[in-house]
Design a protein around this motif. Structure first.
Motif, PDB file in Angstrom:
ATOM      1  N   CYS A 196      -2.518  -1.353   6.783  1.00 38.21           N
ATOM      2  CA  CYS A 196      -3.362   0.098   6.504  1.00 38.21           C
ATOM      3  C   CYS A 196      -4.275   0.006   5.157  1.00 38.21           C
ATOM      4  O   CYS A 196      -4.532  -1.065   4.780  1.00 38.21           O
ATOM      5  CB  CYS A 196      -2.014   1.083   6.188  1.00 38.21           C
ATOM      6  SG  CYS A 196      -1.308   0.929   4.866  1.00 38.21           S
ATOM      7  N   HIS A 197      -4.634   1.117   4.920  1.00 32.11           N
ATOM      8  CA  HIS A 197      -5.764   1.173   3.904  1.00 32.11           C
ATOM      9  C   HIS A 197      -5.178   0.888   2.757  1.00 32.11           C
ATOM     10  O   HIS A 197      -5.723   0.265   1.711  1.00 32.11           O
ATOM     11  CB  HIS A 197      -6.435   2.821   4.141  1.00 32.11           C
ATOM     12  CG  HIS A 197      -7.665   2.537   3.131  1.00 32.11           C
ATOM     13  ND1 HIS A 197      -7.737   3.412   2.002  1.00 32.11           N
ATOM     14  CD2 HIS A 197      -9.075   1.998   3.447  1.00 32.11           C
ATOM     15  CE1 HIS A 197      -8.960   3.048   1.615  1.00 32.11           C
ATOM     16  NE2 HIS A 197      -9.741   2.339   2.177  1.00 32.11           N
ATOM     17  N   CYS A 198      -4.004   1.639   2.368  1.00 33.45           N
ATOM     18  CA  CYS A 198      -3.429   1.600   0.770  1.00 33.45           C
ATOM     19  C   CYS A 198      -2.759   0.292   0.658  1.00 33.45           C
ATOM     20  O   CYS A 198      -2.456   0.048  -0.513  1.00 33.45           O
ATOM     21  CB  CYS A 198      -2.834   2.889   0.651  1.00 33.45           C
ATOM     22  SG  CYS A 198      -1.012   2.970   1.477  1.00 33.45           S
ATOM     23  N   GLY A 199      -2.593  -0.408   1.707  1.00 33.21           N
ATOM     24  CA  GLY A 199      -1.717  -1.601   1.359  1.00 33.21           C
ATOM     25  C   GLY A 199      -0.111  -1.567   1.730  1.00 33.21           C
ATOM     26  O   GLY A 199       0.369  -2.478   1.263  1.00 33.21           O
ATOM     27  N   ASN A 200       0.353  -0.276   1.856  1.00 32.05           N
ATOM     28  CA  ASN A 200       1.752  -0.175   1.889  1.00 32.05           C
ATOM     29  C   ASN A 200       2.316  -0.914   3.044  1.00 32.05           C
ATOM     30  O   ASN A 200       3.368  -1.624   3.196  1.00 32.05           O
ATOM     31  CB  ASN A 200       2.150   1.147   2.097  1.00 32.05           C
ATOM     32  CG  ASN A 200       2.296   1.754   0.506  1.00 32.05           C
ATOM     33  OD1 ASN A 200       2.240   1.162  -0.614  1.00 32.05           O
ATOM     34  ND2 ASN A 200       2.482   3.096   0.641  1.00 32.05           N
TER      35      ASN A 200
ATOM     36  N   CYS B  18       0.747   5.401   8.316  1.00 29.71           N
ATOM     37  CA  CYS B  18       1.040   5.416   6.917  1.00 29.71           C
ATOM     38  C   CYS B  18       1.318   6.734   6.102  1.00 29.71           C
ATOM     39  O   CYS B  18       0.324   7.484   6.472  1.00 29.71           O
ATOM     40  CB  CYS B  18       0.230   4.506   6.033  1.00 29.71           C
ATOM     41  SG  CYS B  18       0.394   4.399   4.286  1.00 29.71           S
TER      42      CYS B  18
ATOM     43  N   CYS C  97      -1.832   6.600   3.467  1.00 30.53           N
ATOM     44  CA  CYS C  97      -3.175   6.722   3.486  1.00 30.53           C
ATOM     45  C   CYS C  97      -3.482   7.266   5.213  1.00 30.53           C
ATOM     46  O   CYS C  97      -4.622   7.384   5.313  1.00 30.53           O
ATOM     47  CB  CYS C  97      -3.560   5.393   3.437  1.00 30.53           C
ATOM     48  SG  CYS C  97      -3.178   4.080   4.619  1.00 30.53           S
TER      49      CYS C  97
HETATM   50 ZN   LIG Z   1      -1.355   3.155   3.980  1.00 30.15          ZN
END
Ligand SMILES: [Zn+2]
Length: 135
Positions: free
Chosen positions: A10-14, A73, A76
């Motif tokens: 995902c965008h935030c990396g989680n 997510c 994000c």
């Molecule tokens: Zn994310």
């Protein structure tokens, strides 16, 4: 056929994953109600070709029919993959959002685009040319 292992998330990396796939097989764009609204471009693999590395507890599951799941997510909002079990497409699958892979632009651009008329459950025909422009 050249299956390679890619990482994505995902965008935030989680949410992070690893997936084995062959980009030359192409990714699907579909006109069903959720693919259209999310402008989904994805490729399906068998579940054993997909490994979720992190983020299992960082997503909210979205499923309207209980068959297809589109976890997104919590932080994000990106929907990096989906999964489901549909007999018509060969049973259990994981669908990877190709835009979420870490891959060279040139390599991704070379992946063929396949169009599906999922809206009418007519998977083996393409939507109209007009509709294809915004899928
Ligand atoms: Zn994310």
């Amino acid at each position: 056929m050249t299956t390679q292992t890619y990482t994505g998330g995902c965008h935030c990396g989680n949410v992070r994953y690893e997936v084995d796939l062959d980009l030359a097989e192409g990714g699907g764009r579909c006109n069903c109600s959720i693919c259209r609204k999310t402008r989904n471009w994805s490729m399906s693999v068998k579940p054993d070709a997909f490994r979720l590395l992190s983020g299992a507890d960082d997503t909210i599951d979205y499923s309207r029919n209980g068959l297809t799941h589109w976890p997104f997510c919590k932080t994000c909002g990106v929907r990096a993959y989906g999964y489901g079990d549909i007999e018509e497409v060969g049973g259990k699958y994981v669908s990877v959002n190709l835009a979420c892979l870490e891959v060279d632009d040139e390599k991704l651009a070379a992946a063929p685009i396949k169009y599906f008329n999922g809206r009418d459950n007519d998977w083996w025909h393409e939507p109209s040319d007009a509709e294809k422009k915004f899928l």
